[in-house]
Write a protein that holds these residues in place. Structure first.
Motif, PDB file in Angstrom:
ATOM      1  N   ILE A 387       0.865  -1.204   0.000  1.00 54.96           N
ATOM      2  CA  ILE A 387       0.000   0.000   0.000  1.00 54.96           C
ATOM      3  C   ILE A 387       0.890   1.239   0.000  1.00 54.96           C
ATOM      4  O   ILE A 387       0.681   2.190  -0.743  1.00 54.96           O
ATOM      5  CB  ILE A 387      -0.937   0.015   1.234  1.00 54.96           C
ATOM      6  N   SER A 388       1.908   1.195   0.864  1.00 52.75           N
ATOM      7  CA  SER A 388       2.818   2.330   0.979  1.00 52.75           C
ATOM      8  C   SER A 388       3.546   2.580  -0.348  1.00 52.75           C
ATOM      9  O   SER A 388       3.655   3.723  -0.803  1.00 52.75           O
ATOM     10  CB  SER A 388       3.827   2.039   2.096  1.00 52.75           C
ATOM     11  N   ALA A 389       4.016   1.496  -0.981  1.00 51.28           N
ATOM     12  CA  ALA A 389       4.762   1.657  -2.236  1.00 51.28           C
ATOM     13  C   ALA A 389       3.876   2.301  -3.304  1.00 51.28           C
ATOM     14  O   ALA A 389       4.307   3.207  -4.026  1.00 51.28           O
ATOM     15  CB  ALA A 389       5.273   0.298  -2.712  1.00 51.28           C
ATOM     16  N   HIS A 390       2.613   1.868  -3.385  1.00 54.27           N
ATOM     17  CA  HIS A 390       1.691   2.481  -4.367  1.00 54.27           C
ATOM     18  C   HIS A 390       1.446   3.945  -4.026  1.00 54.27           C
ATOM     19  O   HIS A 390       1.407   4.798  -4.913  1.00 54.27           O
ATOM     20  CB  HIS A 390       0.361   1.714  -4.390  1.00 54.27           C
ATOM     21  N   SER A 391       1.270   4.213  -2.738  1.00 59.76           N
ATOM     22  CA  SER A 391       1.017   5.602  -2.329  1.00 59.76           C
ATOM     23  C   SER A 391       2.196   6.504  -2.700  1.00 59.76           C
ATOM     24  O   SER A 391       2.010   7.599  -3.231  1.00 59.76           O
ATOM     25  CB  SER A 391       0.750   5.657  -0.818  1.00 59.76           C
ATOM     26  N   LEU A 392       3.392   6.015  -2.444  1.00 58.11           N
ATOM     27  CA  LEU A 392       4.588   6.831  -2.723  1.00 58.11           C
ATOM     28  C   LEU A 392       4.746   7.111  -4.215  1.00 58.11           C
ATOM     29  O   LEU A 392       5.331   8.103  -4.618  1.00 58.11           O
ATOM     30  CB  LEU A 392       5.843   6.156  -2.154  1.00 58.11           C
ATOM     31  N   LYS A 393       4.173   6.199  -5.037  1.00 54.50           N
ATOM     32  CA  LYS A 393       4.231   6.421  -6.496  1.00 54.50           C
ATOM     33  C   LYS A 393       3.005   7.188  -6.992  1.00 54.50           C
ATOM     34  O   LYS A 393       2.837   7.380  -8.195  1.00 54.50           O
ATOM     35  CB  LYS A 393       4.276   5.061  -7.212  1.00 54.50           C
ATOM     36  N   GLU A 400      -6.077   1.666  -2.979  1.00 60.58           N
ATOM     37  CA  GLU A 400      -7.471   1.431  -2.574  1.00 60.58           C
ATOM     38  C   GLU A 400      -7.841  -0.040  -2.753  1.00 60.58           C
ATOM     39  O   GLU A 400      -8.502  -0.631  -1.901  1.00 60.58           O
ATOM     40  CB  GLU A 400      -8.400   2.332  -3.388  1.00 60.58           C
ATOM     41  N   LYS A 401      -7.376  -0.621  -3.878  1.00 59.82           N
ATOM     42  CA  LYS A 401      -7.680  -2.042  -4.119  1.00 59.82           C
ATOM     43  C   LYS A 401      -7.101  -2.923  -3.015  1.00 59.82           C
ATOM     44  O   LYS A 401      -7.601  -4.005  -2.732  1.00 59.82           O
ATOM     45  CB  LYS A 401      -7.089  -2.481  -5.469  1.00 59.82           C
ATOM     46  N   LEU A 402      -6.006  -2.455  -2.406  1.00 57.69           N
ATOM     47  CA  LEU A 402      -5.391  -3.235  -1.315  1.00 57.69           C
ATOM     48  C   LEU A 402      -5.982  -2.861   0.051  1.00 57.69           C
ATOM     49  O   LEU A 402      -5.386  -3.115   1.093  1.00 57.69           O
ATOM     50  CB  LEU A 402      -3.873  -3.004  -1.310  1.00 57.69           C
ATOM     51  N   ASN A 403      -7.165  -2.248   0.022  1.00 53.17           N
ATOM     52  CA  ASN A 403      -7.936  -1.922   1.234  1.00 53.17           C
ATOM     53  C   ASN A 403      -7.252  -0.917   2.164  1.00 53.17           C
ATOM     54  O   ASN A 403      -7.335  -1.033   3.391  1.00 53.17           O
ATOM     55  CB  ASN A 403      -8.283  -3.197   2.024  1.00 53.17           C
ATOM     56  N   ALA A 404      -6.605   0.069   1.561  1.00 51.14           N
ATOM     57  CA  ALA A 404      -5.954   1.107   2.377  1.00 51.14           C
ATOM     58  C   ALA A 404      -6.940   1.751   3.357  1.00 51.14           C
ATOM     59  O   ALA A 404      -6.566   2.128   4.473  1.00 51.14           O
ATOM     60  CB  ALA A 404      -5.353   2.181   1.473  1.00 51.14           C
ATOM     61  N   MET A 405      -8.212   1.861   2.938  1.00 54.37           N
ATOM     62  CA  MET A 405      -9.190   2.546   3.796  1.00 54.37           C
ATOM     63  C   MET A 405      -9.485   1.779   5.081  1.00 54.37           C
ATOM     64  O   MET A 405     -10.042   2.335   6.022  1.00 54.37           O
ATOM     65  CB  MET A 405     -10.505   2.796   3.034  1.00 54.37           C
ATOM     66  N   ASP A 406      -9.120   0.504   5.135  1.00 58.49           N
ATOM     67  CA  ASP A 406      -9.347  -0.271   6.368  1.00 58.49           C
ATOM     68  C   ASP A 406      -8.251  -0.040   7.404  1.00 58.49           C
ATOM     69  O   ASP A 406      -8.373  -0.500   8.547  1.00 58.49           O
ATOM     70  CB  ASP A 406      -9.418  -1.774   6.054  1.00 58.49           C
ATOM     71  N   CYS A 407      -7.187   0.636   7.019  1.00 61.15           N
ATOM     72  CA  CYS A 407      -6.080   0.881   7.962  1.00 61.15           C
ATOM     73  C   CYS A 407      -6.594   1.696   9.150  1.00 61.15           C
ATOM     74  O   CYS A 407      -7.263   2.714   8.973  1.00 61.15           O
ATOM     75  CB  CYS A 407      -4.962   1.638   7.240  1.00 61.15           C
ATOM     76  N   ILE A 408      -6.299   1.260  10.349  1.00 58.36           N
ATOM     77  CA  ILE A 408      -6.770   1.977  11.549  1.00 58.36           C
ATOM     78  C   ILE A 408      -5.693   2.932  12.077  1.00 58.36           C
ATOM     79  O   ILE A 408      -5.823   3.486  13.159  1.00 58.36           O
ATOM     80  CB  ILE A 408      -7.221   1.003  12.658  1.00 58.36           C
ATOM     81  N   GLU A 409      -4.645   3.090  11.310  1.00 57.42           N
ATOM     82  CA  GLU A 409      -3.576   4.059  11.620  1.00 57.42           C
ATOM     83  C   GLU A 409      -2.928   3.805  12.984  1.00 57.42           C
ATOM     84  O   GLU A 409      -2.603   4.722  13.722  1.00 57.42           O
ATOM     85  CB  GLU A 409      -4.126   5.495  11.512  1.00 57.42           C
ATOM     86  N   CYS A 410      -2.743   2.522  13.307  1.00 56.67           N
ATOM     87  CA  CYS A 410      -2.178   2.168  14.615  1.00 56.67           C
ATOM     88  C   CYS A 410      -0.663   2.373  14.648  1.00 56.67           C
ATOM     89  O   CYS A 410      -0.065   2.478  15.717  1.00 56.67           O
ATOM     90  CB  CYS A 410      -2.517   0.726  14.975  1.00 56.67           C
ATOM     91  N   SER A 426       2.695   7.308   4.612  1.00 61.05           N
ATOM     92  CA  SER A 426       2.315   7.197   3.198  1.00 61.05           C
ATOM     93  C   SER A 426       0.922   6.574   3.053  1.00 61.05           C
ATOM     94  O   SER A 426       0.174   6.920   2.128  1.00 61.05           O
ATOM     95  CB  SER A 426       3.357   6.380   2.423  1.00 61.05           C
ATOM     96  N   ILE A 427       0.549   5.683   3.975  1.00 52.10           N
ATOM     97  CA  ILE A 427      -0.801   5.104   3.910  1.00 52.10           C
ATOM     98  C   ILE A 427      -1.843   6.184   4.240  1.00 52.10           C
ATOM     99  O   ILE A 427      -2.918   6.243   3.630  1.00 52.10           O
ATOM    100  CB  ILE A 427      -0.922   3.889   4.863  1.00 52.10           C
ATOM    101  N   MET A 428      -1.492   7.062   5.185  1.00 46.27           N
ATOM    102  CA  MET A 428      -2.413   8.159   5.516  1.00 46.27           C
ATOM    103  C   MET A 428      -2.603   9.087   4.320  1.00 46.27           C
ATOM    104  O   MET A 428      -3.713   9.570   4.073  1.00 46.27           O
ATOM    105  CB  MET A 428      -1.899   8.935   6.728  1.00 46.27           C
ATOM    106  N   VAL A 429      -1.540   9.325   3.576  1.00 45.62           N
ATOM    107  CA  VAL A 429      -1.642  10.160   2.372  1.00 45.62           C
ATOM    108  C   VAL A 429      -2.598   9.488   1.379  1.00 45.62           C
ATOM    109  O   VAL A 429      -3.480  10.132   0.790  1.00 45.62           O
ATOM    110  CB  VAL A 429      -0.243  10.380   1.733  1.00 45.62           C
ATOM    111  N   ALA A 430      -2.447   8.162   1.231  1.00 46.47           N
ATOM    112  CA  ALA A 430      -3.316   7.431   0.302  1.00 46.47           C
ATOM    113  C   ALA A 430      -4.777   7.538   0.748  1.00 46.47           C
ATOM    114  O   ALA A 430      -5.672   7.788  -0.071  1.00 46.47           O
ATOM    115  CB  ALA A 430      -2.891   5.962   0.237  1.00 46.47           C
TER     116      ALA A 430
END
Ligand code: SF4
Ligand code: SF4
Length: 452
Positions: A387-393, A400-410, A426-430
Motif C-alpha cells: 500500500i505504501s509503495a503504491h502511495s509513494l508512487k 485502494e484495491k489493497l484496502n488502504a481505507m481499512d487501515c486503523i492508523e495504529c 504514506s498510507i495516511m496520504v493514500a
C-alpha cells in the motif's frame, strides 16, 4: 471476571513506559488566566460561535452551537469575558477559529446547570443530555457520543463494551480514572446500557493493570450483566475492531461499524464523562491529561480545563529538565507531533509527551528488504509495504484495491519496520487522496443527476 482466551492477530509489544505517571494521582491543573476554546473539537461538523468579543461568560456556558447532527457543542471552561474570536493553531495540526476567554477567577457556574439522577430520565432525555453536554469519545477519537448511542432502527445492539485497555505507551489517564473513579465509570456504563436498551456489557482491561481490574470489579460486583474481561497486554488492544474480535468473537466487516455486529464500544473516560454530566448537569469542559516523557520535570496526570495551553500544562509540571526534541499530543503511536506549545488542550487530548533526543530517535529510511514483518504485525491483515509503495508512487487506485481505507492508523507497521520505511505516513496520504476522490465522484454524480 473473564480471562480472555484469545488475542487478535498481529500487534506489537512496544516499551510501555507508563512507570513515570502510573502511581501519580490525578491532580488539578492550575486554571489559566486565558483559555483558547476551539470551535471544532470533534470528528464531524464544526460549531458556530454563540458569543462575541466583550460578552460576559459563565463556567459551563454553551459558546459554540453545532452546525450539523454529527457534531458536539462546546462550552466555556472558565467564567469571564470574551477577549476575541480568532484563528489559532490546534494540536491536531490545523488552524481553526477559537473563542479566547479571559478568566475572572470566580468559576461562576451557569445557573441553568442542574444535577440529576439516571432514574429521572428517559432514554431520549439521556441522549439529549449527552448531546447538549458536548460529550465526545475521550480516548482520542472525539467522535460525538450521542451519534454513537443513536444507531439506526435496523441495527440491533445486544452488548456494550467499555474500553479500559489504554494500550498506547506512556498514557495513564484511563488507568488512574479506573482506580480513582470506578463508580463513575460503572454509572456511565449503566447510562449507556439504558440508552441502548441492553442488559449485557463487558469492560476490557489489559492484564498489566491488575489494580484497575480490581477496582472496576469491586465497583461492578453488585451489577447484573456487567463483566470485567482481562485482556492480553498488546498494542493496539484498544482498537474497536480488535476489542470486539477478542471479547465477542465477532468480526466487523471491511468498511463496517461495530453496530453492524450488534455492539458499541466506548472508552472508560467517556463513561465517566457521561456520569459526571448526568449527575451534576455540568457539560464537558475539562479532561484528564497525562503529561509524561523523559524531558518533563515532574510527569503527572492532570485534570485540565479545555482551552489551557500546552505551555501552561507543562508549567504545572515544573517545566522541563531539558528542552524536548519532540512534543506529541496523545500517545507516541497515534499522537500528533507539535511545532509549538501555544496550542490548547482539546476534548480529545489524552496526553502531552515531551521526548528527549534518545526517546525521539529516528533512523533514516532505507530500502525495503521484503521481510514481511509489517504484514505480520498489521492487526487488520493488510500489506502495508505494498500500500505504501503504491502511495509513494501516487498510484492511489492500487492502494485502494489493497484496502488502504481499512487501515486503523495504529502505526504498528512503521514501528516494526527494520528499514524505517515511512509506512503509516504514506498510507495516511493514500487514505486522504481516496477520500478526496470519492467526494469528487459523489459531487460529479450529484451534478449529473441535477442536470437530468
Ligand atoms: S497498515 Fe494500518 S492498520 Fe496495519 S499496521 Fe500499519 S497502521 Fe496499523
Ligand atoms: S517491514 Fe519494512 S522492510 Fe520489512 S517488508 Fe515491511 S516495509 Fe519492507
Amino acid at each position: 471476571m473473564l480471562n480472555k482466551r484469545s488475542s487478535f492477530t498481529g500487534g506489537i509489544h512496544p516499551p510501555y513506559s507508563k512507570g513515570l505517571t502510573k502511581a501519580k494521582q490525578i491532580e488539578l491543573c492550575k486554571v489559566p488566566e486565558l483559555v483558547t476554546i476551539p470551535l471544532q473539537q470533534n470528528i464531524g461538523a464544526p460549531c458556530q460561535s454563540l458569543v462575541k468579543k466583550g460578552d460576559k461568560i459563565l463556567l459551563g456556558q454553551k459558546i459554540g452551537q453545532p452546525r450539523g447532527y454529527v457534531s458536539a457543542p462546546v462550552h466555556s471552561s472558565v467564567s469571564g469575558s470574551v477577549k476575541s474570536i480568532e484563528t489559532a493553531d490546534l494540536p491536531t495540526g490545523v488552524r481553526f477559529p477559537c473563542v479566547i476567554i479571559e478568566n475572572d477567577g470566580s468559576d461562576t457556574l451557569d445557573p441553568s446547570i442542574k444535577p440529576g439522577k439516571l432514574e429521572d430520565f428517559s432514554r431520549e432525555e439521556l441522549i439529549n443530555i449527552i448531546m447538549e453536554s458536548g460529550i465526545v469519545g475521550m480516548g482520542g477519537a472525539a467522535f460525538p457520543t450521542h451519534v454513537k448511542l443513536s444507531p439506526p432502527s435496523d441495527k440491533t445492539i445486544d452488548t456494550v463494551i467499555l474500553n479500559g485497555s489504554e494500550c498506547e505507551p506512556y498514557l495513564t489517564s484511563d488507568y488512574r480514572l479506573m482506580i480513582e473513579k470506578p463508580d463513575d465509570i460503572i454509572y456511565g456504563l449503566k447510562v449507556i446500557m439504558k440508552i441502548l436498551d441492553v442488559s449485557k456489557a463487558f469492560i476490557g482491561i489489559e492484564d498489566d493493570k491488575p489494580d484497575a481490574i480490581y477496582a472496576i470489579e469491586a465497583a461492578s460486583k453488585d451489577e447484573s450483566g456487567i463483566n470485567v474481561v482481562k485482556l492480553h497486554t498488546k498494542y493496539p488492544q484498544g482498537a474497536e475492531k480488535q476489542m470486539i474480535q477478542v471479547i465477542l468473537g465477532r468480526q466487523v466487516p471491511s468498511g463496517g461499524l461495530p453496530m453492524d455486529v450488534g455492539t458499541e464500544v466506548n472508552n472508560v473516560g467517556t463513561a465517566a464523562a457521561i456520569a459526571e454530566t448526568v449527575k451534576t448537569g455540568k457539560p464537558l469542559y475539562q479532561r484528564i491529561v497525562t503529561v509524561s516523557g523523559g524531558a518533563v520535570r515532574e510527569p503527572k496526570n492532570l485534570m485540565v480545563r479545555i482551552g489551557t495551553s500546552f505551555k501552561d500544562v507543562i508549567d504545572c509540571c515544573g517545566g522541563w529538565i531539558e528542552e524536548p526534541v519532540k512534543v506529541i499530543a496523545g500517545g507516541p503511536m497515534m499522537g500528533c507531533a507539535q511545532h509549538t506549545l501555544i496550542v490548547p488542550v482539546m476534548k480529545g487530548t489524552s496526553g502531552i509527551l515531551l521526548f528527549t533526543e534518545k526517546e525521539a530517535y529516528e533512523r533514516e529510511p532505507s530500502n525495503c528488504i521484503r521481510c514481511a514483518r509489517c504484514v505480520e504485525v498489521c492487526p487488520i491483515r493488510l500489506a502495508p509495504l505494498y500500500i505504501s509503495a503504491h502511495s509513494l508512487k501516487g498510484n492511489m487506485e492500487e492502494a485502494e484495491k489493497l484496502n488502504a481505507m481499512d487501515c486503523i492508523e495504529c502505526g504498528s507497521c512503521s514501528y516494526i519496520c527494520p528499514a524505517s520505511r515511512p509506512l503509516l505516513p504514506s498510507i495516511m496520504v493514500a487514505k486522504k487522496a481516496i477520500i478526496a476522490d470519492r467526494k469528487r465522484q459523489a459531487e460529479a454524480d450529484q451534478h449529473r443527476q441535477n442536470k437530468r
